[in-house]
Design a protein around this motif. Sequence first.
Motif, short mmCIF file in Angstrom:
data_model
loop_
_atom_site.label_atom_id
_atom_site.label_comp_id
_atom_site.label_asym_id
_atom_site.label_seq_id
_atom_site.Cartn_x
_atom_site.Cartn_y
_atom_site.Cartn_z
N THR A 133 27.25 -0.61 -84.10
CA THR A 133 28.70 -0.76 -84.17
C THR A 133 29.13 -0.57 -85.62
O THR A 133 28.60 -1.23 -86.52
CB THR A 133 29.15 -2.16 -83.70
OG1 THR A 133 28.73 -2.36 -82.35
CG2 THR A 133 30.66 -2.29 -83.79
N GLU A 181 29.12 2.20 -80.78
CA GLU A 181 30.58 2.22 -80.72
C GLU A 181 31.16 2.29 -82.12
O GLU A 181 30.73 1.58 -83.03
CB GLU A 181 31.09 0.95 -80.02
CG GLU A 181 32.59 0.88 -79.89
CD GLU A 181 33.05 -0.41 -79.22
OE1 GLU A 181 34.24 -0.47 -78.85
OE2 GLU A 181 32.23 -1.34 -79.10
N VAL A 184 34.58 1.51 -84.21
CA VAL A 184 35.69 0.58 -84.04
C VAL A 184 36.71 0.81 -85.15
O VAL A 184 36.42 1.47 -86.15
CB VAL A 184 35.17 -0.87 -84.06
CG1 VAL A 184 34.20 -1.11 -82.91
CG2 VAL A 184 34.50 -1.20 -85.39
N ARG A 238 36.25 -8.29 -84.86
CA ARG A 238 36.28 -8.13 -83.40
C ARG A 238 35.38 -9.20 -82.76
O ARG A 238 34.57 -8.89 -81.88
CB ARG A 238 35.87 -6.71 -82.99
CG ARG A 238 34.48 -6.31 -83.38
CD ARG A 238 34.19 -4.84 -83.10
NE ARG A 238 34.52 -4.37 -81.79
CZ ARG A 238 33.73 -4.42 -80.72
NH1 ARG A 238 32.53 -4.99 -80.81
NH2 ARG A 238 34.11 -3.93 -79.56
#
Length: 394
Positions: free
Chosen positions: A51, A65, A67, A84
């Motif tokens: 991430t 991912e 973000v 997050r």
Amino acid sequence: MGQFCPGVRPRCRLDIRLVTETFPPDINGVATTLGCLVAGLRERGHRVVVTCPKAAVARDLGDGEEVPGVALPFYREVRLGLPRRRAFLADWREDPPDVVHIATEGPLGASALAAARALDLPVTTSLHTNFHAYARDYRLGWLASPVMRYLRRFHNRSANTFIPTATQAAELGAQGFERLMVLGRGVDTDLFNPERRDASLRAVWCADDATPVLLHVGRLAAEKNLALLADSWSRARAIDPQTRLVVVGDGPERTRLERQLPGAVFAGALRGEALARHYASADAFLFPSLTETFGIVMLEAMASGLDCLGFDYAAGRQLIDPGVNGLLAPFADTAGFLDRVPDLLAPESRRRRVRAAETGRAHSWAAIVDAFEQNLADVAGTSTIDAAARERLT
């Protein structure tokens, strides 16, 4: 503080979540290190879900991912991911990882740490960047102490923190950092090696085999002590006016540096084979930075067969035997650094270049990944941090 060696590889497949503010194709030492670690873990059969913030260039993260993030106003190339915590909690409840590794300490990393602890997931961290030192270079010295307090609290809430050198472990340990684990750095010697030397590239630089070429690779930013780079080239040209300077990298100081150094070659940010050819086609490497946690570019330069000059700390202290495979000046001794520049142009430099390449070949990524893998497996083997540590962390 601890230093570990590669052990027996875990037989079970680890499910790892890696949270970071930077990742390839970003061009910096942190991204390079993380890219090599992730590739090595995946080759060993582990699942690594990354991430990180969105960047200008799309990343291939597999099932990872990108973000939302924001760029630092004074350094647009650096992006911080937005918090997050709720998303991490939901994701990790539904698909719990064996271990969470947090590589950077920004808002994204902080929210990941909070979520992992709330779910009682094993979590490790890395300290890659001297943010407290950078504060002084951006005229924010008053922030240095608060930043250090934040970093200490952040990292002391994890099972352990990876740092690149034993010297840094001793320094941070004296400042209250706990459970520090030394994890060195490696180099891809298939990519970075003297065989990449390219006469046609030297010709573009207006350099034949007899013309000394000095190289600098890195971010062109205030914290990199670039005034000393300019002074070093001046010292070299006082000895041999034909000496060339090649600068690889980009950043907020590039425009100013181009004005200050007319005649130098500014190649911009490079990666892969293009970067390897630039290393191997030079003769010596100038590394004036005083704010590195390691300085992976020095290891890349040595593997490429360059005579390196840096300060006696971080990668320089760990890799260079002064006068044998490179040159060192006492830490922050500007005069001492400049006094060693003429040695880069002397005949003995060729001998040091051969030994530098030997040093580079001895630092493979495989051993580094083995050690990282084993430690993550050890941490994942316990569902919680021990009770005494848990009490200290709350």
